[in-house]
Design an enzyme around this catalytic site. Structure first.
Site, PDB file in Angstrom:
ATOM      1  N   LYS A 127       0.848  -1.189   0.000  1.00 20.46           N
ATOM      2  CA  LYS A 127       0.000   0.000   0.000  1.00 20.46           C
ATOM      3  C   LYS A 127       0.881   1.236   0.000  1.00 20.46           C
ATOM      4  CE  LYS A 127      -3.886   1.899   2.721  1.00 20.46           C
ATOM      5  NZ  LYS A 127      -4.744   1.641   3.904  1.00 20.46           N
ATOM      6  N   SER A 207      -9.388   1.766   3.123  1.00 15.68           N
ATOM      7  CA  SER A 207      -8.511   2.500   2.231  1.00 15.68           C
ATOM      8  C   SER A 207      -7.457   1.634   1.555  1.00 15.68           C
ATOM      9  CB  SER A 207      -7.809   3.619   3.011  1.00 15.68           C
ATOM     10  OG  SER A 207      -6.970   3.064   4.023  1.00 15.68           O
ATOM     11  N   SER A 231     -10.148  -0.766   7.182  1.00 13.97           N
ATOM     12  CA  SER A 231      -9.487  -0.530   5.904  1.00 13.97           C
ATOM     13  C   SER A 231      -8.665  -1.688   5.378  1.00 13.97           C
ATOM     14  CB  SER A 231      -8.616   0.733   5.980  1.00 13.97           C
ATOM     15  OG  SER A 231      -9.432   1.874   5.887  1.00 13.97           O
TER      16      SER A 231
END
Length: 540
Positions: A127, A207, A231
């Site tokens: 990420k 996210s 997330s």
């Protein structure tokens, strides 16, 4: 956690039936994507007869040990698949210029018999809020799009030391969805909008949206996500993959763009629980199972009776819609048919947790983002970051707001007695909500839906994502795990499992057995929109 516990469960998970060795030959070229709305051709996911959709890390390591597959071939296969498939979903921001060199070094270790562990030679996506010294780390924001950080995050150091191939960076919801009051998950000014591979006009949830969507499309073997509340587990559920939010502190947060040190954690995501558990063993810096010893161990998940006698509390959450509730009923019936005891539960204190969590996060974000920004070029604190966003129109192309930034700037400091009382109550009630429920029903875990069916992506409206199931474990710092449960129409829904503090090993073992019993994973079809009759909203 005692060291031997995580080692034991990781070892118990890693033996799965090995794929038959493919015929020797050149790496299959990834074909260009065919017409939108149909799956990529089969040879776009094949390398030496290995199906990237379904292969596990133990299977890959067995092939690399035999010499029928190399890390270089595997890495090239994923790079070519990214080139062929990612234009549809926009999940991968960038690939590492050193990925093939990393893979070649792993190949040398495999030939010499000096493999560093189960992730040696395995391609991993990160990420884009995880620091890497050789690639930008932006948290999706143009404010951090300059020079890379000076050092790797600790978790990246551990991945490199384990021989993993850092394949690249995945897109994410900008600032981990902690900027605007009505954000759109999967959108960032740096990367644009990530799409759900199952239905392209649907949202991937945030996210860790790019990490989950990339895994669903088989663009890496594993990925790293981060979670403050939901997330990891919501994107995993909504994209039909596995995501584990570890117990707080099990994985170092050093070098990860923060929201709150009281709740933030990075965690592993994969297409199966086995790979998730192996990746956790590396991220945590403990209990790494050597690839050479991994294959003589029992596959506990597939053993008949693996669920017999397990007690699972089902938190139904009918607010997520009748279709999801019906799926939970079917899931409970399948678990009961395998010998598990499933009882319905409602963890207490949820309204109070919902009222307290956001104000506490505002104070913690101001403290923690200021500390992080001081280590980077660009804005040096939250006030400067707010001014940056006002001055850069590209930061406003999907949604203009930065209300959470502004509220955090005005929030009481974390030295304030009122804040301290609020966080103490949050910690107490969230832990009691899980501990008391488990104790009252003698449970091995609490289960709930991880997500509603994916909503349509809409910058003007923002997300439709009131998903309360992740909050108790997130606020308590307890582990949670999302595994595929099934679908509503074309849209995946995950089953979220929660357990007590540092019960990660037991939770992964249970999750592997549940995954095996439900057998719910299926490859995405990249449909442009939902067929007629599929739900158009989350059922909120």
């Amino acid at each position: 956690m005692k060291k031997r516990n995580l080692a034991a469960v990781t070892a118990a998970l890693v033996l799965v039936p090995l794929l038959a060795a493919g015929a020797p030959g050149q790496l299959a070229e990834a074909s260009a994507p065919d017409a939108v709305g149909s799956s990529p051709p089969a040879d776009a996911r094949l390398v030496h007869g290995v199906d990237l959709d379904t292969v596990t890390i133990p299977e890959l390591q067995a092939r690399m040990k035999r010499g029928s597959l190399t890390s270089s071939e595997l890495t090239r296969a994923y790079l070519r698949r990214i080139k062929a498939v990612d234009p549809r979903i926009n999940a991968v921001l960038r690939t590492s210029p050193t990925a093939l060199r990393q893979a070649a070094a792993s190949d040398v270790r495999h030939r010499r018999g000096t493999v560093r562990g189960p992730l040696d030679g395995i391609p991993v996506l990160l990420k884009d809020n995880v620091n890497t010294r050789d690639m930008p780390t932006t948290a999706g924001s143009l404010a951090l799009a300059g020079d890379p950080p000076d050092t790797d995050a600790v978790l990246v150091e551990r991945l490199r030391a384990a021989g993993a191939v850092i394949l690249g960076k995945a897109n994410m919801s900008e600032w981990a969805n902690f900027r605007a009051a009505r954000p759109t998950s999967g959108w960032s000014a740096v990367g644009g909008q990530t799409n759900n591979p199952y239905v392209l006009d649907r949202n991937p949830c945030g996210s860790s949206s790019g990490s989950a969507a990339a895994l669903a499309a088989s663009l890496a073997q594993v990925a790293i996500g981060t979670e403050t509340d939901g997330s990891i587990v919501c994107p995993a559920g909504m994209n039909g993959v596995v995501g584990h939010k570890p117990s707080l502190g099990l994985v170092s947060q050093s070098g990860v763009v923060p929201i709150s040190a009281e709740q933030d954690t990075a965690g592993p995501m994969a297409r199966n629980v086995v790979d998730t558990a192996l990746t956790l063993s590396v991220l945590s810096g403990r209990d790494t199972v050597r690839a050479g010893s991994a294959f003589g161990l029992t596959d506990a998940a597939a053993r008949p009776g693996a669920l017999r006698g397990k007690r699972i509390g089902l938190w139904r959450l009918p607010s997520l819609g009748t279709e999801v509730d019906a799926l939970m009923s079917r899931t409970a019936a399948r678990l009961r048919a395998s010998g598990a005891r499933v009882v319905e539960v409602t963890p207490p204190y949820q309204e109070r947790l919902a009222a307290l969590e956001f104000p506490a996060l505002l104070s913690e974000f101001h403290r923690d983002i200021d500390a992080y920004l001081a280590t980077r070029g660009g804005p040096r604190n939250l006030a400067e970051l707010i001014e940056f966003n006002r001055a850069h129109p590209a930061e406003q192309t999907c949604f203009a707001g930065q209300e959470l930034f502004e509220q955090a700037l005005a929030a009481p400091p974390t030295t304030d007695p009122e804040y301290r009382a609020m966080r103490a109550e949050l910690t107490d009630l969230s832990r009691r909500s899980i501990d008391e429920t488990i104790a009252a029903h003698d449970l091995d875990a609490i289960a709930s839906p991880a997500n509603p069916p994916a909503w349509t992506t809409d910058c003007a409206r923002g997300d439709n994502d009131v998903i309360p199931s992740s909050t108790p474990a997130a606020v308590a710092g307890y582990p949670s795990l999302s595994v595929p449960a099934g679908s509503v129409g074309e849209l995946p829904v995950g089953l979220l499992l929660m357990a007590g503090d540092h019960r990660d090993a037991e939770l992964l073992s249970l999750g592997a057995a549940v995954e095996h019993r439900l057998d719910a994973w299926r490859a995405p079809r990249y449909l442009p929109t939902s067929p007629s009759g599929a739900p158009r909203s989350s059922g909120r």
